[in-house]
Design a protein around this motif. Structure first.
Motif, PDB file in Angstrom:
ATOM      1  N   GLU A 149       0.846  -1.201   0.000  1.00  0.00           N
ATOM      2  CA  GLU A 149       0.000   0.000   0.000  1.00  0.00           C
ATOM      3  C   GLU A 149       0.879   1.248   0.000  1.00  0.00           C
ATOM      4  O   GLU A 149       1.725   1.436   0.884  1.00  0.00           O
ATOM      5  CB  GLU A 149      -0.899  -0.009   1.233  1.00  0.00           C
ATOM      6  CG  GLU A 149      -1.924   1.102   1.266  1.00  0.00           C
ATOM      7  CD  GLU A 149      -3.090   0.879   0.325  1.00  0.00           C
ATOM      8  OE1 GLU A 149      -3.785   1.872   0.040  1.00  0.00           O
ATOM      9  OE2 GLU A 149      -3.292  -0.264  -0.128  1.00  0.00           O
ATOM     10  N   ARG A 150       0.692   2.117  -0.970  1.00  0.00           N
ATOM     11  CA  ARG A 150       1.475   3.355  -1.057  1.00  0.00           C
ATOM     12  C   ARG A 150       0.726   4.463  -0.336  1.00  0.00           C
ATOM     13  O   ARG A 150      -0.458   4.679  -0.558  1.00  0.00           O
ATOM     14  CB  ARG A 150       1.713   3.733  -2.525  1.00  0.00           C
ATOM     15  CG  ARG A 150       2.512   2.679  -3.271  1.00  0.00           C
ATOM     16  CD  ARG A 150       2.734   3.034  -4.727  1.00  0.00           C
ATOM     17  NE  ARG A 150       3.471   1.973  -5.405  1.00  0.00           N
ATOM     18  CZ  ARG A 150       4.790   1.879  -5.437  1.00  0.00           C
ATOM     19  NH1 ARG A 150       5.519   2.809  -4.855  1.00  0.00           N
ATOM     20  NH2 ARG A 150       5.382   0.878  -6.050  1.00  0.00           N
ATOM     21  N   VAL A 151       1.459   5.170   0.526  1.00  0.00           N
ATOM     22  CA  VAL A 151       0.849   6.232   1.323  1.00  0.00           C
ATOM     23  C   VAL A 151       1.671   7.508   1.152  1.00  0.00           C
ATOM     24  O   VAL A 151       2.873   7.471   0.902  1.00  0.00           O
ATOM     25  CB  VAL A 151       0.777   5.838   2.817  1.00  0.00           C
ATOM     26  CG1 VAL A 151      -0.252   4.744   3.031  1.00  0.00           C
ATOM     27  CG2 VAL A 151       2.144   5.385   3.330  1.00  0.00           C
ATOM     28  N   HIS A 194       6.488   9.991   1.692  1.00  0.00           N
ATOM     29  CA  HIS A 194       5.761   8.826   1.189  1.00  0.00           C
ATOM     30  C   HIS A 194       6.432   7.535   1.654  1.00  0.00           C
ATOM     31  O   HIS A 194       7.589   7.519   2.059  1.00  0.00           O
ATOM     32  CB  HIS A 194       5.666   8.849  -0.340  1.00  0.00           C
ATOM     33  CG  HIS A 194       6.992   8.784  -1.032  1.00  0.00           C
ATOM     34  ND1 HIS A 194       7.714   9.911  -1.366  1.00  0.00           N
ATOM     35  CD2 HIS A 194       7.749   7.727  -1.441  1.00  0.00           C
ATOM     36  CE1 HIS A 194       8.833   9.562  -1.966  1.00  0.00           C
ATOM     37  NE2 HIS A 194       8.891   8.248  -2.021  1.00  0.00           N
ATOM     38  N   ARG A 224      -0.721   6.547   6.828  1.00  0.00           N
ATOM     39  CA  ARG A 224      -1.921   5.749   6.539  1.00  0.00           C
ATOM     40  C   ARG A 224      -3.173   6.513   6.955  1.00  0.00           C
ATOM     41  O   ARG A 224      -4.195   6.477   6.261  1.00  0.00           O
ATOM     42  CB  ARG A 224      -1.836   4.416   7.280  1.00  0.00           C
ATOM     43  CG  ARG A 224      -3.047   3.508   7.107  1.00  0.00           C
ATOM     44  CD  ARG A 224      -3.182   3.015   5.693  1.00  0.00           C
ATOM     45  NE  ARG A 224      -4.321   2.113   5.556  1.00  0.00           N
ATOM     46  CZ  ARG A 224      -4.820   1.706   4.389  1.00  0.00           C
ATOM     47  NH1 ARG A 224      -4.278   2.135   3.251  1.00  0.00           N
ATOM     48  NH2 ARG A 224      -5.849   0.892   4.331  1.00  0.00           N
ATOM     49  N   LYS A 272      -3.744   9.548   6.767  1.00  0.00           N
ATOM     50  CA  LYS A 272      -4.030  10.651   5.856  1.00  0.00           C
ATOM     51  C   LYS A 272      -4.660  10.194   4.540  1.00  0.00           C
ATOM     52  O   LYS A 272      -5.012  11.030   3.698  1.00  0.00           O
ATOM     53  CB  LYS A 272      -2.740  11.419   5.552  1.00  0.00           C
ATOM     54  CG  LYS A 272      -2.111  12.063   6.782  1.00  0.00           C
ATOM     55  CD  LYS A 272      -3.102  12.979   7.478  1.00  0.00           C
ATOM     56  CE  LYS A 272      -2.549  13.541   8.764  1.00  0.00           C
ATOM     57  NZ  LYS A 272      -3.555  14.378   9.486  1.00  0.00           N
ATOM     58  N   GLN A 273      -4.801   8.881   4.364  1.00  0.00           N
ATOM     59  CA  GLN A 273      -5.399   8.383   3.128  1.00  0.00           C
ATOM     60  C   GLN A 273      -6.925   8.389   3.243  1.00  0.00           C
ATOM     61  O   GLN A 273      -7.476   8.235   4.344  1.00  0.00           O
ATOM     62  CB  GLN A 273      -4.898   6.966   2.825  1.00  0.00           C
ATOM     63  CG  GLN A 273      -3.386   6.815   2.894  1.00  0.00           C
ATOM     64  CD  GLN A 273      -2.635   7.914   2.171  1.00  0.00           C
ATOM     65  OE1 GLN A 273      -2.782   8.110   0.969  1.00  0.00           O
ATOM     66  NE2 GLN A 273      -1.792   8.644   2.918  1.00  0.00           N
ATOM     67  N   ALA A 291      -9.403   5.811   5.496  1.00  0.00           N
ATOM     68  CA  ALA A 291      -8.499   4.926   6.227  1.00  0.00           C
ATOM     69  C   ALA A 291      -9.036   4.638   7.624  1.00  0.00           C
ATOM     70  O   ALA A 291      -9.593   5.515   8.293  1.00  0.00           O
ATOM     71  CB  ALA A 291      -7.115   5.554   6.332  1.00  0.00           C
TER      72      ALA A 291
END
Length: 388
Positions: free
Chosen positions: A143-145, A167, A234, A236-237, A240
């Motif tokens: 998972e890219r954050v 990131h 995480r 801030k996504q 989430a």
């Protein structure tokens, strides 16, 4: 009346592991590895760590699509030779070939044949020993954050921007699955630090191509901060769920080498580790009686998994503390870059602070001023002790 158009503002973009942790390991090495691009266009990460990440991600996706039974074979392609024929798609050797080719295309290659052999040995252990316990728990892989933070420079020093971007990449687990799964070392570790897992919360996971650090080593605290920062990113996504725990998996603990085993012996002897063998157990006997240069003992899977898995609770105060620490690191990097730009000198404005393993593997040790780099140079002779 129309306002005058503002000048474009560059927002520095930092990778949590490739930039911030690399700078904390050695600022001067970080600068030289990045060339003149600050922050870098390509993260600075060791080949070993990226290889392990790539193998684990590919193995998980293969397992998810059509789960082959464990253990998976590992028919490694010989160094600088053609790959063997008739290998299954889930052969770790096949997976490794693809990951190696991908890294090579980005200019990343193993430093030596021994490092490559070690990477395959540990990747095989990771897939076949961590995989069966981790893969069924994964809710989202790789998972890219991303998030932004204010950038405040010291007095008298101008910032390049008002914000910086951060990131990272992690795996995400569900607290529901972790809380309900029994006979699983990873779940046991999480439940030990968060006994009452709230429903709907998340657990984040990252791999470390290293052994479990001593509890008094800076890497120990930095590992905690890394998980806290991942949890903040995480959060801030969009949509989430709250993160209540993080897990670091120290892959090298699955197959320690001579140096790692020696360090483990010293850590246990001096009380510098939180995971040691049960007194009187076979693992305890094997560790106490091992001597440097002897064959690596066959520790139990249970002990190796306990050493490999580190769980950390995540709270608002712990995230806030980690944010403050990494904000300082970004300010330090930006300050070093600003002083270099002003004075035109690299070595005088970037800190050289690597430890012995970092310097041993550094291409720049031959002209580095740090004491550890001096020890890593061929023919080094320690100074004679002072005489009364």
């Amino acid at each position: 009346m129309l306002e005058r158009r503002r000048e474009r503002e560059l927002v520095p973009n930092y990778s949590l592991t490739g930039d911030l942790l690399s700078f904390m390991r050695c600022g001067l090495q970080y600068r030289y590895q990045n060339g003149s691009a600050l922050p870098p266009s390509r993260p600075v990460q060791m080949w070993f760590g990226e290889f392990i990440h790539g193998v684990m991600e590919t193995a998980y996706r293969l397992w998810k699509s059509s789960p082959p039974a464990f253990p998976w074979p590992c028919t490694k392609t010989p160094y600088n030779a053609n790959p063997p024929s008739n290998r299954a798609a889930h052969d770790i050797g096949v997976i490794g070939d693809v990951v190696e080719a991908t890294l090579a295309a980005a200019g990343k290659n193993p430093r030596s044949r021994d490092l490559r052999d070690s990477a395959y040995e540990r990747a095989e252990r990771a897939v076949n020993e961590i995989g069966p316990q981790l893969f069924p728990l994964v809710q989202s892989a790789e998972e890219r954050v991303i998030g932004t933070r204010p950038l405040t420079m010291p007095a008298g020093m101008k910032a390049r921007a008002r914000m910086y971007e951060l990131h990272g990449i992690m795996d995400v687990l569900s607290s529901v699955t972790v809380g309900a799964t029994g006979n699983n070392a990873l779940c046991d570790a999480v439940r030990a630090v968060v006994p009452n897992l709230p429903s709907g919360a998340e657990i984040i996971v990252d791999y470390k191509g290293a052994a479990r650090p001593s509890t008094n080593h800076p890497y120990w605290k930095q590992g905690d901060w890394q998980l806290q920062m991942y949890a903040w990113l995480r959060s801030k996504q969009p949509n989430a769920a709250p993160v209540v725990a993080g897990v670091l998996i120290y892959i090298n603990e699955l197959a320690l080498g001579q140096a790692g085993l020696g360090e483990l012996q010293r850590d246990v002897k001096h009380g510098r580790t939180d995971v040691k063998p049960v007194p009187g157990s076979r693992d305890d006997y094997l560790l106490r009686t091992w001597t440097p240069g002897a064959q690596i003992p066959a520790f139990s899977l249970e002990f190796r998994m306990q050493r490999a898995i580190r769980a950390v609770p995540i709270t608002d105060p712990s995230m806030t503390a980690a944010l403050a620490e990494f904000d300082k690191v970004v300010v330090d990097i930006e300050s070093c870059a600003a002083r270099e730009a002003q004075h035109g000198k690299i070595m005088a404005h970037w800190p050289a602070g690597g430890d012995d393993p970092t310097c041993d593997a550094c291409d720049f040790r031959h002209f580095c001023p740090s004491p550890a780099a001096a020890r890593a140079k061929p023919g080094y002779q320690p100074p004679a002790p002072d005489t009364p």
